[in-house]
Each structure stands twice: as C-alpha cells, then as structure tokens.
Design an enzyme around this catalytic site. Structure first.
Site, mmCIF file in Angstrom:
data_model
loop_
_atom_site.group_PDB
_atom_site.id
_atom_site.type_symbol
_atom_site.label_atom_id
_atom_site.label_comp_id
_atom_site.label_asym_id
_atom_site.label_seq_id
_atom_site.Cartn_x
_atom_site.Cartn_y
_atom_site.Cartn_z
ATOM 1 N N LYS A 74 5.029 43.493 36.983
ATOM 2 C CA LYS A 74 4.424 43.512 38.648
ATOM 3 C C LYS A 74 3.090 43.943 38.625
ATOM 4 C CE LYS A 74 7.045 41.301 41.969
ATOM 5 N NZ LYS A 74 5.861 39.068 42.274
ATOM 6 N N ARG A 81 15.767 32.991 42.282
ATOM 7 C CA ARG A 81 16.122 31.359 41.809
ATOM 8 C C ARG A 81 17.812 32.008 40.651
ATOM 9 N NH1 ARG A 81 10.721 29.034 39.473
ATOM 10 N NH2 ARG A 81 9.726 30.889 40.752
HETATM 11 N N1 BES Z 1 9.531 37.967 45.379
HETATM 12 C C1 BES Z 1 8.780 37.511 44.278
HETATM 13 C C2 BES Z 1 7.980 36.249 45.471
HETATM 14 C C3 BES Z 1 7.325 37.215 46.567
HETATM 15 C C4 BES Z 1 5.558 37.110 45.911
HETATM 16 C C5 BES Z 1 7.072 37.204 47.671
HETATM 17 C C6 BES Z 1 4.484 38.365 46.581
HETATM 18 C C7 BES Z 1 6.431 37.911 48.374
HETATM 19 C C8 BES Z 1 4.744 38.345 47.869
HETATM 20 C C9 BES Z 1 9.198 36.743 43.073
HETATM 21 O O1 BES Z 1 10.777 36.987 42.814
HETATM 22 C C10 BES Z 1 8.588 36.730 42.698
HETATM 23 O O2 BES Z 1 8.085 37.252 41.816
HETATM 24 N N2 BES Z 1 7.974 35.390 42.398
HETATM 25 C C11 BES Z 1 6.906 34.935 41.092
HETATM 26 C C12 BES Z 1 7.555 33.336 40.557
HETATM 27 C C13 BES Z 1 6.731 33.332 38.580
HETATM 28 C C14 BES Z 1 7.223 34.360 37.798
HETATM 29 C C15 BES Z 1 7.138 31.678 38.315
HETATM 30 C C16 BES Z 1 5.773 34.474 41.503
HETATM 31 O O3 BES Z 1 5.488 33.725 43.061
HETATM 32 O O4 BES Z 1 5.601 34.538 40.621
HETATM 33 MN MN MN Z 2 9.796 38.538 41.577
#
Ligand code: BES
Ligand code: MN
Ligand code: ZN
Length: 501
Positions: free
Chosen positions: A279, A353
């Site tokens: 990230k 997931r």
């Molecule tokens: N934990 C994150 C989702 C999240 C993002 C929660 C911001 C709270 C605040 C999750 O694991 C994630 O990174 N999801 C990705 C999925 C994508 C790679 C398909 C996302 O939402 O960007």
């Molecule tokens: Mn994630």
C-alpha cells in the site's frame, strides 16, 4: 464510571451538576427541566427568553444555580424537534451533555429521564441515555505518559426518579446499556491499539481474557492445526510475517443444545501493509484497524455472555498480519483453500477475503443456522457508502431484514449492495477457480461474491465495515478513531433472535 438510579428529585441530587433536555420547537420547558426551573426561580427559562439559547439539537447551555438548589450547575442540552425525537438523538444529546460536564472539570452529574410526553418507552430512553453518556466519553489514553493528571474523566452518573416501578425499569435498562457499552469499549480498545501491541497472539490472548469468568469457551489454533486442515489461503497471507497466525474460536451456548448456532466471522488482520502489493505509505498507519471485524466479534461475545442471551453463538476470527517478508505470498500464486477450491492471487492486498474463505470452511463444523461476517474488506465500500454506513450483502431476505431492524434500533446504519450473478465473471481466473480481485468497479460487490463461493447451504450476510470502523471525525457519541461498529448492531440482532423464530 458508576451509574446508579436514586429515588428522589433532581434538585436534591448529590452531584455538582445536573443535565436537563429541551426541545427546539417547544416554547416552554418540559418534564424535569420544567420542575427544575421552578426550583431555580425561573433561571433556566430565562435562557430561552434572552435568546442566548435556541435549543438546537445537541446545543448546550450551562446555568449557574447560585445556591438555589444543591447542584451548582445545570447543563441544558438540545434534543431537537419533538416530533423527530428518537433514541439516536437521545444518545447524541446525553453524550454531548456528558462531554460538557467533563469540559467543566466536573466528575459527576445527575439527570432525570422525564422529557414530558414522548413516544419512546422508558426502557429505551434509559438505555439510550446511558449508552450516549458512556460511548461519548470514551477515550483511548493507554499510551499517554505525560501530564496524565490532565486527562479528565466523569466517574458518576446518577439517574433521579421518584416512581418505584420506573426505578426498576431504569435500573435494568441501565445495566443492559452498561454491559453493551463495556463491550464496545473493549472492541474500540482492541482496534485503537497499534499492531506492535496487537499481534495475532495478543488478540487471541484478549479473546481468552474475555472468556475468563464468562460462559464462553475459547479455542486458539496455530499453524500446525491450519496445515492439517489445509487452510492454505490463511497460511499464505501469514507467510510474509514473522508473527504466527491464529485462528480464534469463541463459543457461547445460552440457548438449547439442539439449536444450531449463529456463527459470526470477523476479519482479524492485525496489520495490513498490502503485502507484496504494498500500500502507499500515506495513512498506512490506519491499517492497524484491519482487525475491526474480529474485535467486533470479541465484543459481541462479551456482551451476549454478560446479558446471558438465550442464543447459541460461535465467533470465529482468523488473525494474521499481512506483510511483504521474504517468504511472502506473491501475485500470480495459486492457493488451494481449505474448501479445495483454488484461488489465483492477483493482489496480495486482497487478503481479507482469503483468510475469511478458510474461516468460512472452518465454520462448517459448527453447522451454522446462519453465518454473518464482519470485515474491513474494501476501500471500494468506503467509496460507495462513506464512513457512516456499513455495506450489507447477502443471500437471505429474512436475515437481511433482521439486521436492518437492528440497524434502526441502534443507529449503526447499514445499506444493502446487490450481488448480481453477472459480476461473477469478474472473479473468474484463467488458471484457478477464482481470482482474488475483480478490478476496481464494484469492488465491494466482487469481494462479497468471492466470499459467497465459500459459504455453505445456509443464510449468509456479509457486513463490510471498512468505512465506519475508524472515524476521521467525532460523531455525536462516537469519538474520532475506533468506533466499535458492529458490536451494538449484532447484540441488538441477537437480543431479538428468538422472537419471531
Ligand atoms: N483492509 C483493506 C480495505 C480497507 C481499505 C479498509 C481502507 C479500510 C480502509 C483490504 O484488505 C484491501 O486492501 N482491499 C483492497 C482490495 C483490492 C486490492 C481489490 C482495496 O480495497 O483496495
Ligand atoms: Mn488489504
Ligand atoms: Zn485488509
């Protein structure tokens, strides 16, 4: 904080301050405020006449009682328009009043729950007022070491009531609200605690701590167990970290032995760096909250055990860090989940997931009546619904309806997103059964469709709490930061579980 119900009138209360409410569209003071005004020779009523106080929702005014009654200060709080009055406004108003008391350096206050003639029942009023006070005063101060004496707290809330029967009703409702708020506090603390102090191991210890002295059985499973069961989706996410993953199972049996349990699954990523699909650094610190689903489950188990609800509930929390270590799983990897189904990893940041998939398979052993999962699953859900509203997706209208009812009762708002069959196309893989991302459009939905592949033959609802789990700004009774979302929602749902069925 000590919360008690005392028999008597507000003017005689032993605390330095008292709280009364006022409706914006009411020309006169009502209920306890009106009585108190008479005791104070019209001092409170003057506020309305001199135009310094309009009584807008949550607006407060502080009146010095100049020795006319025992308490030194009266805090008047706006309850909004009478016709629009509801538990949510009451929670907000009592939170605001309690914070005002705290700002005044006063450590205890009293209030009466008489607001004149209103539509709400006394138990709802008492529960909402106590919840508002407790939830609104929450502070996370564990890591503050300098000038700790400056941390202000309110330690006492007395509810004054003259009628014996009402005293009983209020006492019961206050106790319920205290139990629930206590669980919300616990859940918020877990989320607020940074990942160096909240590893999967520590999270499991917290679950054990909750179970101690309560009618809850906890089992914590480690890597050998996961390997034996073939939980390769969960194990793969854990590979990039040196912290060992844990699968936490909490069982509470308050119902009949023959009744199938409600199974709750909570995402327990104690830190989500994104893994190899790392990230951006900006605001990555917020990813300490990626176990908010898991911490909600722990809070729910705590509350239902304290309330002795007549239900069987199992809480399952797959817990791990998601880090890009030398042995980390990588984009392109194909994993065989515990279900046997294979998954192509497109992004290691779509880890939630994956761990939920294996947790769902593990849930099978409990023969769920229904399965409800809570997860900070997608940024896409935040884009769709913001941080006020939980995304709800699921397969069963009745179950979704019950959650909607719990949502209305608690003010923890949910909004349904659809699960269109057609979008399954987006998570088809060329090399495996599924891929773990479906692209940006409809990201919250494709994540849920992925989860659906691992759900057995029973009603299932997925709650994406990515938005409401961590707040950037204060809410009327939720201070900025960890909200504890999901606890009150699911406890309200479980309190009504028996009714209708
Ligand atoms: N934990 C994150 C989702 C999240 C993002 C929660 C911001 C709270 C605040 C999750 O694991 C994630 O990174 N999801 C990705 C999925 C994508 C790679 C398909 C996302 O939402 O960007
Ligand atoms: Mn994630
Ligand atoms: Zn995550």
């Amino acid at each position: 904080m000590k919360i008690t119900v005392h028999k008597g009138e507000l003017r005689n209360s032993s605390t330095r301050a008292v709280v009364v409410g006022h409706f914006e569209d009411s020309k006169v003071l009502v209920g306890a405020a009106s009585t108190l005004d008479k005791n104070c020779n019209g001092l409170i009523g003057e506020l309305l006449k001199d135009g310094t106080y309009e009584g807008k929702l949550f607006e407060t005014a502080v009146v010095n009682t100049k020795g006319l009654i025992k308490p030194e200060r009266v805090v008047v709080v706006g309850l909004g328009k009478k016709g629009e009055f509801d538990p949510e406004k009451l929670r907000g108003a009592y939170s605001k009043a309690a914070r005002t008391i705290r700002d005044l350096h006063i450590t205890g206050f009293s209030s009466s729950l008489d607001f004149g003639k209103i539509k709400l029942t006394l138990d709802t009023v008492a529960e909402s007022a106590v919840e508002g006070v407790l939830l609104g005063l929450y502070q996370f101060t564990r890591f503050k070491t300098i000038d700790r004496y400056q941390i202000r707290t309110v330690d006492e809330f007395i509810i004054m009531e003259t009628d014996d029967e009402s005293i009983n009703v209020i006492e019961t409702a206050a106790k319920t609200a205290e139990n629930i708020s206590n669980a919300v506090y616990y859940s918020r603390d877990l989320v607020a605690t940074p990942s160096n102090e909240m590893t999967p191991t520590i999270l499991a210890d917290r679950a054990r701590q909750v179970a101690r002295k309560r009618n809850i059985k906890v089992t914590v499973m480690g890597e050998p167990f996961m390997k034996r069961l073939g939980m390769n989706a969960l194990l793969s996410v854990a590979r990039g970290s040196n912290e060992p993953p844990k699968l936490i199972a909490m069982e509470y049996n308050g119902g009949k032995k023959s009744e199938k349990p409600v199974v709750l699954v909570g995402k327990g990523i104690t830190f989500d760096s994104g893994g190899i699909s790392i990230k951006p650094a900006e605001r990555m610190e917020e990813m300490k909250s990626d176990m908010a689903g898991g911490s909600a489950v722990i809070g729910i188990m705590m509350a239902i055990a304290d309330l002795r609800l007549p239900v069987n509930v199992v809480g399952i929390i797959p817990a791990t860090e998601n880090l890009p270590g030398g042995r980390a799983y990588k984009p392109g990897d194909v994993l065989q989940s515990m279900s046997g189904k294979t998954i192509e990893v497109i992004s290691t940041d779509a880890e939630g997931r994956l761990i939920l998939a294996d947790a769902f398979s593990y849930a099978e052993k409990y023969n769920p009546k229904v399965l409800i999962d809570m997860a900070t699953l997608t940024g896409a859900c935040i884009i769709a619904l913001g941080d006020l509203i939980v995304g709800m997706m699921g397969t069963d209208e009745e179950l979704k309806g019950r959650i909607r009812e719990a949502s209305e009762a608690t003010g923890e708002r949910v909004w349904e997103l659809p699960l269109p069959e057609e979008y399954n196309e987006l998570i088809k893989s060329d090399v495996a059964d599924f891929k773990n991302t479906g692209g940006r459009p409809g990201g919250a939905i494709t994540a849920a469709l992925f989860l659906q592949k691992f759900v057995g033959d029973y009603p299932w609802v997925h709650l994406d709490i990515a938005g409401p789990a961590l707040l950037a700004k204060d809410r009327p009774y939720i201070p900025k930061g960890a909200s504890g979302v999901g606890v009150r929602l699911m406890v309200a749902f479980l309190r009504k579980w028996k009714i209708k069925k």
